[in-house]
Design a protein around this motif. Sequence first.
Motif, mmCIF file in Angstrom:
data_model
loop_
_atom_site.group_PDB
_atom_site.id
_atom_site.type_symbol
_atom_site.label_atom_id
_atom_site.label_comp_id
_atom_site.label_asym_id
_atom_site.label_seq_id
_atom_site.Cartn_x
_atom_site.Cartn_y
_atom_site.Cartn_z
ATOM 1 N N LEU A 295 0.828 -1.204 0.000
ATOM 2 C CA LEU A 295 0.000 0.000 0.000
ATOM 3 C C LEU A 295 0.863 1.254 0.000
ATOM 4 N N PRO A 296 0.316 2.384 -0.472
ATOM 5 C CA PRO A 296 1.028 3.653 -0.278
ATOM 6 C C PRO A 296 1.288 3.868 1.215
ATOM 7 N N GLU A 297 2.386 4.494 1.534
ATOM 8 C CA GLU A 297 2.802 4.611 2.933
ATOM 9 C C GLU A 297 1.715 5.224 3.821
ATOM 10 N N ALA A 298 0.985 6.172 3.283
ATOM 11 C CA ALA A 298 -0.047 6.830 4.085
ATOM 12 C C ALA A 298 -1.184 5.884 4.459
ATOM 13 N N GLN A 299 -1.333 4.792 3.697
ATOM 14 C CA GLN A 299 -2.411 3.845 3.952
ATOM 15 C C GLN A 299 -1.970 2.631 4.765
ATOM 16 N N ARG A 300 -0.699 2.575 5.125
ATOM 17 C CA ARG A 300 -0.195 1.437 5.904
ATOM 18 C C ARG A 300 -0.447 1.675 7.393
ATOM 19 N N HIS A 301 -0.927 0.641 8.066
ATOM 20 C CA HIS A 301 -1.216 0.741 9.493
ATOM 21 C C HIS A 301 -0.561 -0.448 10.202
ATOM 22 N N PRO A 302 0.664 -0.290 10.666
ATOM 23 C CA PRO A 302 1.401 -1.398 11.289
ATOM 24 C C PRO A 302 0.672 -2.036 12.466
ATOM 25 N N GLU A 303 -0.225 -1.312 13.100
ATOM 26 C CA GLU A 303 -0.929 -1.876 14.248
ATOM 27 C C GLU A 303 -1.834 -3.041 13.872
ATOM 28 N N ILE A 304 -2.121 -3.214 12.564
ATOM 29 C CA ILE A 304 -2.952 -4.331 12.131
ATOM 30 C C ILE A 304 -2.157 -5.631 12.064
ATOM 31 N N LEU A 305 -0.829 -5.553 12.071
ATOM 32 C CA LEU A 305 0.000 -6.741 11.857
ATOM 33 C C LEU A 305 -0.194 -7.820 12.916
ATOM 34 N N PRO A 306 -0.268 -7.518 14.202
ATOM 35 C CA PRO A 306 -0.516 -8.583 15.181
ATOM 36 C C PRO A 306 -1.853 -9.292 14.965
ATOM 37 N N VAL A 307 -2.848 -8.558 14.498
ATOM 38 C CA VAL A 307 -4.142 -9.180 14.201
ATOM 39 C C VAL A 307 -3.997 -10.157 13.040
ATOM 40 N N ALA A 308 -3.250 -9.748 12.015
ATOM 41 C CA ALA A 308 -3.040 -10.620 10.852
ATOM 42 C C ALA A 308 -2.279 -11.887 11.253
ATOM 43 N N VAL A 309 -1.288 -11.747 12.121
ATOM 44 C CA VAL A 309 -0.561 -12.922 12.612
ATOM 45 C C VAL A 309 -1.506 -13.854 13.350
ATOM 46 N N TRP A 310 -2.351 -13.305 14.190
ATOM 47 C CA TRP A 310 -3.328 -14.114 14.926
ATOM 48 C C TRP A 310 -4.263 -14.833 13.959
ATOM 49 N N GLU A 311 -4.717 -14.145 12.926
ATOM 50 C CA GLU A 311 -5.615 -14.760 11.939
ATOM 51 C C GLU A 311 -4.913 -15.890 11.193
ATOM 52 N N PHE A 312 -3.647 -15.645 10.823
ATOM 53 C CA PHE A 312 -2.921 -16.705 10.110
ATOM 54 C C PHE A 312 -2.710 -17.917 11.001
ATOM 55 N N ASP A 313 -2.291 -17.699 12.236
ATOM 56 C CA ASP A 313 -2.066 -18.817 13.155
ATOM 57 C C ASP A 313 -3.339 -19.650 13.330
ATOM 58 N N LYS A 314 -4.472 -18.983 13.441
ATOM 59 C CA LYS A 314 -5.745 -19.677 13.585
ATOM 60 C C LYS A 314 -6.057 -20.513 12.348
ATOM 61 N N ALA A 315 -5.875 -19.926 11.159
ATOM 62 C CA ALA A 315 -6.142 -20.652 9.914
ATOM 63 C C ALA A 315 -5.161 -21.798 9.726
ATOM 64 N N ALA A 316 -3.891 -21.575 10.062
ATOM 65 C CA ALA A 316 -2.888 -22.633 9.912
ATOM 66 C C ALA A 316 -3.176 -23.806 10.836
ATOM 67 N N ALA A 317 -3.668 -23.530 12.030
ATOM 68 C CA ALA A 317 -4.026 -24.613 12.953
ATOM 69 C C ALA A 317 -5.179 -25.453 12.398
ATOM 70 N N ILE A 318 -6.131 -24.799 11.760
ATOM 71 C CA ILE A 318 -7.240 -25.534 11.142
ATOM 72 C C ILE A 318 -6.734 -26.370 9.983
ATOM 73 N N ALA A 319 -5.877 -25.775 9.141
ATOM 74 C CA ALA A 319 -5.320 -26.519 8.013
ATOM 75 C C ALA A 319 -4.513 -27.722 8.489
ATOM 76 N N GLU A 320 -3.800 -27.559 9.589
ATOM 77 C CA GLU A 320 -3.026 -28.672 10.163
ATOM 78 C C GLU A 320 -3.946 -29.828 10.546
ATOM 79 N N GLN A 321 -5.108 -29.514 11.089
ATOM 80 C CA GLN A 321 -6.078 -30.549 11.463
ATOM 81 C C GLN A 321 -6.698 -31.208 10.234
ATOM 82 N N LEU A 322 -6.947 -30.413 9.200
ATOM 83 C CA LEU A 322 -7.593 -30.932 7.996
ATOM 84 C C LEU A 322 -6.646 -31.732 7.100
#
Length: 211
Positions: A118-145
């Motif tokens: 994204l253009p620098e003005a549209q980047r919000h680093p504070e969203i990154l921990p949420v994205a990590v949490w979302e990925f970890d959750k999805a990866a755990a489901i994929a691991e089970q499947l």
Amino acid sequence: MITLYGTPRSRALRVSWLLEELDVDWQFHFINFAKGDNRSEAFLAMNSSGKIPVIQDDDLVLTESAAICQYLAEKYGQGQFLPIPGTPEAGHYHQWMSFIISELEQPLWTMGKHKFALPEAQRHPEILPVAVWEFDKAAAIAEQLLPDSEFLLGDKPTVADIMLTHTLMWATVFEQQIPPKLAAFRDRMKSRPALARALEKTEAIAAKAVD
């Protein structure tokens, strides 16, 4: 002749890898984002979003990596890389494809957008921990499947295996934790010769274009 437009290790890799698996003739057109190739009039005429990958197959121009791979497997696969329509395997195939795109890849792309895309003005680093949490959750489901078979649907690979592997490779680049079964699956798939051929071909062309 099929022409693939993209960069070597982007989502275009899903397409170049499948093209090598299918053993069809194709050529690679490197899109140099640093030079604005993706904003050129010619490229925007193919994809008004300016995004990659794009393929041109005779008069057909197609975007979106999953749609491209599905089309190529249907047209050139001769029964390979897709399950038989209407079977339970097909149902599981579509389930995996939907999950990979909407659940597993989505938080990774959120990371990418807010780190560099994204253009620098549209980047919000504070969203990154949420994205990590979302990925970890999805990866755990994929691991089970993930089944105990070599591939997602048994003893033969499909487009979904390529899609999952590339997404996990992307996660590795983003330094995300990959559960053990998924990591083993990724490593098995990464050893396929077609992937090495795709990278060799596209990276050589990209390097020549940059020089």
